[in-house]
Design a protein around this motif. Structure first.
Motif, mmCIF file in Angstrom:
data_model
loop_
_atom_site.group_PDB
_atom_site.id
_atom_site.type_symbol
_atom_site.label_atom_id
_atom_site.label_comp_id
_atom_site.label_asym_id
_atom_site.label_seq_id
_atom_site.Cartn_x
_atom_site.Cartn_y
_atom_site.Cartn_z
ATOM 1 N N ILE A 401 -7.626 -9.235 1.483
ATOM 2 C CA ILE A 401 -6.637 -8.877 2.484
ATOM 3 C C ILE A 401 -7.300 -7.831 3.365
ATOM 4 O O ILE A 401 -7.361 -6.648 3.012
ATOM 5 C CB ILE A 401 -5.334 -8.331 1.855
ATOM 6 C CG1 ILE A 401 -4.765 -9.313 0.826
ATOM 7 C CG2 ILE A 401 -4.297 -8.039 2.940
ATOM 8 C CD1 ILE A 401 -3.559 -8.784 0.073
ATOM 9 N N GLY A 402 -7.811 -8.273 4.519
ATOM 10 C CA GLY A 402 -8.622 -7.397 5.344
ATOM 11 C C GLY A 402 -7.924 -6.122 5.750
ATOM 12 O O GLY A 402 -8.548 -5.058 5.837
ATOM 13 N N ALA A 403 -6.610 -6.188 5.971
ATOM 14 C CA ALA A 403 -5.875 -5.010 6.428
ATOM 15 C C ALA A 403 -5.904 -3.893 5.396
ATOM 16 O O ALA A 403 -5.877 -2.707 5.756
ATOM 17 C CB ALA A 403 -4.435 -5.398 6.750
ATOM 18 N N VAL A 404 -5.957 -4.232 4.115
ATOM 19 C CA VAL A 404 -5.951 -3.213 3.066
ATOM 20 C C VAL A 404 -7.205 -2.359 3.150
ATOM 21 O O VAL A 404 -7.150 -1.123 3.152
ATOM 22 C CB VAL A 404 -5.830 -3.872 1.682
ATOM 23 C CG1 VAL A 404 -5.958 -2.820 0.579
ATOM 24 C CG2 VAL A 404 -4.507 -4.608 1.567
ATOM 25 N N GLU A 405 -8.345 -3.008 3.232
ATOM 26 C CA GLU A 405 -9.606 -2.271 3.318
ATOM 27 C C GLU A 405 -9.651 -1.433 4.583
ATOM 28 O O GLU A 405 -10.124 -0.292 4.571
ATOM 29 C CB GLU A 405 -10.770 -3.263 3.267
ATOM 30 C CG GLU A 405 -12.149 -2.638 3.208
ATOM 31 C CD GLU A 405 -12.687 -2.250 4.584
ATOM 32 O OE1 GLU A 405 -13.441 -1.256 4.673
ATOM 33 O OE2 GLU A 405 -12.355 -2.944 5.561
ATOM 34 N N VAL A 406 -9.143 -1.975 5.683
ATOM 35 C CA VAL A 406 -9.144 -1.236 6.956
ATOM 36 C C VAL A 406 -8.315 0.035 6.835
ATOM 37 O O VAL A 406 -8.747 1.124 7.242
ATOM 38 C CB VAL A 406 -8.609 -2.130 8.090
ATOM 39 C CG1 VAL A 406 -8.309 -1.299 9.336
ATOM 40 C CG2 VAL A 406 -9.624 -3.218 8.421
ATOM 41 N N MET A 407 -7.107 -0.061 6.290
ATOM 42 C CA MET A 407 -6.253 1.125 6.160
ATOM 43 C C MET A 407 -6.866 2.143 5.213
ATOM 44 O O MET A 407 -6.866 3.353 5.498
ATOM 45 C CB MET A 407 -4.865 0.708 5.679
ATOM 46 C CG MET A 407 -4.070 -0.054 6.709
ATOM 47 S SD MET A 407 -2.343 -0.369 6.220
ATOM 48 C CE MET A 407 -2.574 -1.464 4.824
ATOM 49 N N GLY A 408 -7.385 1.687 4.085
ATOM 50 C CA GLY A 408 -7.995 2.617 3.147
ATOM 51 C C GLY A 408 -9.163 3.367 3.755
ATOM 52 O O GLY A 408 -9.330 4.576 3.540
ATOM 53 N N PRO A 414 -5.501 6.250 -0.356
ATOM 54 C CA PRO A 414 -5.461 5.243 -1.431
ATOM 55 C C PRO A 414 -4.348 4.243 -1.182
ATOM 56 O O PRO A 414 -3.309 4.573 -0.595
ATOM 57 C CB PRO A 414 -5.201 6.080 -2.690
ATOM 58 C CG PRO A 414 -4.578 7.336 -2.194
ATOM 59 C CD PRO A 414 -5.139 7.594 -0.834
ATOM 60 N N CYS A 415 -4.569 3.010 -1.635
ATOM 61 C CA CYS A 415 -3.614 1.925 -1.393
ATOM 62 C C CYS A 415 -3.079 1.380 -2.707
ATOM 63 O O CYS A 415 -3.808 1.293 -3.699
ATOM 64 C CB CYS A 415 -4.280 0.790 -0.612
ATOM 65 S SG CYS A 415 -4.870 1.243 1.036
ATOM 66 N N LEU A 416 -1.812 1.008 -2.671
ATOM 67 C CA LEU A 416 -1.144 0.380 -3.805
ATOM 68 C C LEU A 416 -0.655 -0.990 -3.380
ATOM 69 O O LEU A 416 0.050 -1.120 -2.372
ATOM 70 C CB LEU A 416 0.047 1.233 -4.246
ATOM 71 C CG LEU A 416 1.039 0.576 -5.214
ATOM 72 C CD1 LEU A 416 0.410 0.422 -6.594
ATOM 73 C CD2 LEU A 416 2.328 1.384 -5.294
ATOM 74 N N LEU A 417 -1.019 -2.029 -4.120
ATOM 75 C CA LEU A 417 -0.533 -3.381 -3.867
ATOM 76 C C LEU A 417 0.437 -3.757 -4.975
ATOM 77 O O LEU A 417 0.038 -3.877 -6.143
ATOM 78 C CB LEU A 417 -1.680 -4.388 -3.827
ATOM 79 C CG LEU A 417 -2.395 -4.579 -2.482
ATOM 80 C CD1 LEU A 417 -3.106 -3.311 -2.058
ATOM 81 C CD2 LEU A 417 -3.383 -5.728 -2.554
ATOM 82 N N VAL A 418 1.697 -3.914 -4.616
ATOM 83 C CA VAL A 418 2.697 -4.320 -5.599
ATOM 84 C C VAL A 418 3.593 -5.364 -4.963
ATOM 85 O O VAL A 418 4.204 -5.130 -3.922
ATOM 86 C CB VAL A 418 3.504 -3.105 -6.116
ATOM 87 C CG1 VAL A 418 4.148 -2.329 -4.976
ATOM 88 C CG2 VAL A 418 4.553 -3.531 -7.134
ATOM 89 N N GLY A 419 3.624 -6.549 -5.560
ATOM 90 C CA GLY A 419 4.404 -7.658 -5.019
ATOM 91 C C GLY A 419 5.582 -7.990 -5.907
ATOM 92 O O GLY A 419 5.606 -7.655 -7.096
ATOM 93 N N PHE A 420 6.558 -8.686 -5.330
ATOM 94 C CA PHE A 420 7.796 -8.985 -6.042
ATOM 95 C C PHE A 420 8.130 -10.482 -5.990
ATOM 96 O O PHE A 420 9.285 -10.865 -6.162
ATOM 97 C CB PHE A 420 8.937 -8.161 -5.442
ATOM 98 C CG PHE A 420 8.676 -6.679 -5.496
ATOM 99 C CD1 PHE A 420 8.868 -5.966 -6.658
ATOM 100 C CD2 PHE A 420 8.213 -6.002 -4.377
ATOM 101 C CE1 PHE A 420 8.629 -4.605 -6.722
ATOM 102 C CE2 PHE A 420 7.965 -4.639 -4.426
ATOM 103 C CZ PHE A 420 8.168 -3.937 -5.593
ATOM 104 N N VAL A 421 7.121 -11.319 -5.747
ATOM 105 C CA VAL A 421 7.322 -12.766 -5.727
ATOM 106 C C VAL A 421 6.504 -13.394 -6.845
ATOM 107 O O VAL A 421 5.604 -12.764 -7.415
ATOM 108 C CB VAL A 421 6.942 -13.370 -4.358
ATOM 109 C CG1 VAL A 421 7.783 -12.744 -3.254
ATOM 110 C CG2 VAL A 421 5.459 -13.177 -4.056
#
Length: 458
Positions: A401-408, A414-421
């Motif tokens: 997910i390119g956006a994650v690396e860009v924001m970090g 630091p980034c947290l990825l938590v999904g609910f699907v």
């Protein structure tokens, strides 16, 4: 006055109707004929943020599709979180495989069918409804929140890095939270703490300026299709180990805790083989299939073409042949170093009778990781355990997910990825669906997530 959770229970139908209105907008970012729909979806989302009480809601133009921004910054002394999602969706082809029109949401057997229902409009809606519940019952949020929703995630976030660079001050944050991943299974939450990066190439092998007669030139002229095949077969050994010198430099070894966490995730090899029609799984020795998928780098041939491919015979030696090659990279590999090593190795092993062109294509991303002992990860574990009654699995993703690396990287957060699907939500496929029980519980989990992150001490 109801509690926040009681309010969420009382507003289930309202929440579904809000999501259904969002899903009816065909915001397909890859198709030019839907550009107006993409912008309409952005405007609709900005209206939702403003309606629930967020401030500074705005549709921000980029060189491509717009980004939606809003914030609520009234919690002095508390952390600031940047919440990321994407409102663009995948194309719907093949349309004849859908049980219902993809942009006319259908409730069926505890599921909500529709394009974007899980990826990612359902998760965006889940968060705005959790914030709405907090603001209506408590009158405030427990921390400061900035929300951005991208309109190009499904087309490799082409202009997202430029957007973040241009808006660094506005986006400044302590933490980033992204809900664009899945749970392990129904009732079994997951925190994704690492993603693989991606580099992509087109390899072109040329021997002549035109195709040649295989009778007149056969035995004299080099065959670029043969040369390409020889190059590709020298990239990996039969067990799947990559032979490029230096390719594995920097690969971070898995800890014992990571091995344990990965083993908690159910893996059904027989079901996987049946789903894809596989005879067997394949990959590096010494690692489980899950470990190979999440924490080991790969080199794959994505396509091969060249020469005659029409009906019947055409006796030629092709002038050229080509292939697409991609590498998924893991922490702490250096994409530039891997690209240079691959280029040098291919030049070394190529037959000297042909010319090569190795072109690096757009859409690359670096690998990303947040350490599992980071307070942000621990806060999420506490919140999810409280809601689901089970310690979430700590997992990685084989994707990017390119956006994650860009924001970090650009926001130094630091980034947290938590999904609910759920994993079987058919994202990108016909009949994409959202499990409604998971949606309702996810709204409550989001409330507790904000409360736990608010308690993190600097």
């Amino acid at each position: 006055m109801p509690t926040t959770e009681e309010f969420l229970d009382e507003t289930r139908e309202q929440g579904l109707r809000e999501l259904e209105a969002f899903l009816r907008i065909p915001s397909i970012s890859s198709q030019a004929e839907h550009a107006d729909d993409v912008r309409r979806a952005a405007g609709h989302l900005a209206e939702q943020y403003e309606r629930i009480g967020l401030e500074n809601a705005e549709v921000i133009d980029t060189a491509g599709h717009p980004v939606v921004y809003a914030d609520w910054l009234k919690a002095p002394g508390k952390p600031t979180v940047l919440l990321y999602g994407h409102y663009d969706v995948q194309p719907v082809d093949p349309l004849d495989l859908w049980k219902s029109p993809p942009f006319e949401p259908l409730r069926q057997d505890g599921q909500l069918l529709g394009r974007g229902s899980s990826d990612d409009k359902g998760q965006i809606a889940l968060h705005w409804q959790a914030m709405d519940a907090l603001l209506r019952t408590a009158g405030e949020l427990p921390l400061n929140i900035k929300v951005i929703a991208e309109g190009e995630e499904e087309i490799a976030s082409l202009h997202f890095e430029a957007f973040v660079r241009a808006n660094r001050d506005r986006l400044k944050t302590d933490y980033c939270v992204i809900s664009d991943t899945t749970m392990v299974a129904k009732g079994f939450p997951a925190i994704t703490y690492a993603l693989r990066g991606l580099i992509y190439f087109e390899l072109r092998v040329e021997a002549a300026t035109i195709d040649m007669h295989s009778g007149l030139m056969g035995g004299m002229a080099p065959n670029p299709a043969q040369a390409l095949a020889e190059i590709l077969t020298h990239l990996k050994d039969p067990a799947g180990h990559i032979l490029v010198p230096g390719f594995y430099d920097g690969v971070r070894a898995l800890s014992e805790e990571e091995h344990r966490q990965f083993a908690r995730v159910p893996f059904d090899e027989a079901a996987l083989k049946q789903t894809y029609g596989l005879e067997a799984l394949h990959g590096e020795a010494g690692f489980t299939p899950t470990e190979r998928n999440w924490a080991r780098p790969t080199l794959e041939v994505n396509g091969i073409w060249g020469g005659y491919q029409g009906p019947g015979a055409k006796t030629i030696i092709p002038a050229w042949a080509a292939a697409k090659i991609s590498c998924r990279l893991v922490p702490d590999q250096d994409p530039k170093a891997v690209a240079a090593a691959l280029r040098d190795y291919i030049d070394e092993i190529r037959p000297k009778t042909v010319r090569l062109t190795l072109t690096e294509l757009e859409g690359q991303s670096d690998p990303w990781i947040t350490p599992v002992d980071h307070p942000l990860i621990q806060a999420a574990r506490t919140a999810l355990t409280r809601v689901y009654g089970k310690d979430p699995a700590l997992i990685r993703s084989g994707g990017s997910i390119g956006a994650v690396e860009v924001m970090g990287r650009l926001l130094d957060a630091p980034c947290l990825l938590v999904g609910f699907v759920l994993p079987d939500c058919f994202a990108h496929a016909p009949n994409e669906r959202l499990d409604l029980d998971s949606f309702y519980l996810g709204r409550k989990a989001a409330v507790h997530l904000w409360e736990e992150i608010a308690s993190i001490r600097p």
